[in-house]
Design an enzyme around this catalytic site. Structure first.
Site: not given
Length: 367
Positions: A119, A122-124
């Site tokens: 997660r 992904y958010y990076s």
């Protein structure tokens, strides 16, 4: 002897990709890089470093196309090409960018020995990855390529399971007490406790709502370690249970409580599979049992009464098939994972569910 120049047909036979054919016609060849299959674990980081260095030199310094082939353990291949000379060039560029980005993240995490979640990766870079599943799929591809678990790359699934312990537990360099998320743990991690005499039972619960209610009951949990995977236990929860039960003294009982339906029983079996033999033979199935729910005045083994007016549900055709399949597996002569008592209890419970065509949830037994 006259030697003819290769024809277009010759080029097409010797170059099975569009990029390879394009580069051959230009007199250039794409740089080919192969990863896997089943690289020794001590060489994984070196291979990733080399692949990234070659890719960088080809694209930035030599203006040369690259063709990276990821070979899985089963022989299947994933190919990443950049630049792609086709109508889907933009899509191919996106694929190459996500692949190299995930591989760069793996390189960084392994180099710094820092653990992160899928997660967080992904958010990076949400704009690049678009969906979290893209990151998850590439991580799975690398797992199959190198023949290791994702924890080797220092990238793991988000923490899901919860533990409540009345005594301090030390997991590697982390000490926990009370209610916490199950910390990151591997099969090499050690679980230590200096106060096992204060613990009488490890209780595994399917529902986190039931877990939290019991965790708040100081009288009930004063001598029990409570664990929940919030439904089906994830990989981290199963590893934790395995490492915990490996070191738990023989006097500590292990009991699982799940819904009175095929999925609840399947969750118990998944916990046993995660713990592995022979440790799984310590685990006992405590219900909830269908007869507890049929008799609204009865008590279950946690001494909490069934709420009056609770309703049972009809089992679906899918439930029926699942129960039948589990019964066949449990009655097989090669079934040695469970102890005889747990095996008999689960078989009897499945048979009752099939006979009454009913199922129920464990939440209704909580006051």
């Amino acid at each position: 002897m006259i030697k003819l120049n290769p024809s277009l047909s010759d080029f097409m036979i010797s170059n099975d990709t569009k990029v390879g054919l394009h580069m051959a016609l230009q007199g250039k060849r794409a740089r080919t890089i192969q990863l896997g299959p089943s690289t020794p674990s001590d060489r994984i980081q070196n291979e990733i470093n080399m692949a990234l260095d070659f890719s960088k030199n080809s694209i930035q310094l030599n203006n040369t196309a690259i063709e990276i082939t990821v070979v899985r353990g089963d022989g299947k291949r994933s190919r990443v090409v950049y630049p792609a000379r086709c109508t889907l060039a933009a899509s191919a560029a996106q694929r190459a960018a996500t692949f190299l980005s995930v591989m760069k993240t793996i390189q960084t995490r392994m180099l710094k020995s820092e653990t992160t979640t899928i997660r967080d990766v992904y958010y990076s870079n949400v704009e690049l990855y678009k969906r979290q599943q893209v990151v998850s799929d590439w991580i799975s591809t690398f797992e199959q390529c190198f023949g290791v678990e994702k924890s080797t790359f220092r990238i793991v699934a988000a923490q899901k399971g919860i533990i409540s312990t009345p005594v301090p537990l030390k997991i590697d360099n982390t000490e926990i007490r009370g209610t916490n998320l199950i910390p990151y743990i591997t099969t090499e991690s050690a679980v230590k406790c200096t106060d096992w005499k204060q613990v009488n039972k490890v209780v595994i619960l399917e529902k986190d709502a039931v877990f939290h209610k019991l965790a708040r009951d100081a009288q009930y949990n004063k001598d029990k370690i409570l664990v929940t995977g919030k439904g089906y236990p994830d990989h981290l929860t199963r590893i934790f249970l395995r490492q915990l039960l490996k070191v738990a003294p023989a006097h500590i009982q292990v009991e699982a409580f799940c819904d009175s339906d095929p999925y609840g029983i399947d969750i118990t079996l998944k916990c046993c599979e995660g713990v592995g033999s022979p440790t799984a033979r310590r685990l006992n199935y405590g219900g909830i049992f269908l007869h507890n729910l049929l008799d609204l005045g009865s008590h279950n083994s946690t001494t909490t009464t069934v709420v009056e007016g609770s309703n049972l549900q009809d089992i679906s055709p899918r439930d029926w098939k699942m129960s039948q399949r589990m019964l066949q597996n449990l009655t097989g002569t090669e079934q040695t994972l469970l102890n005889d008592g747990t095996r008999s209890t689960i078989i009897r419970e499945l048979q009752r569910q099939l006979m009454f065509l009913k199922k129920g949830e464990m939440n209704v037994v909580m006051e």
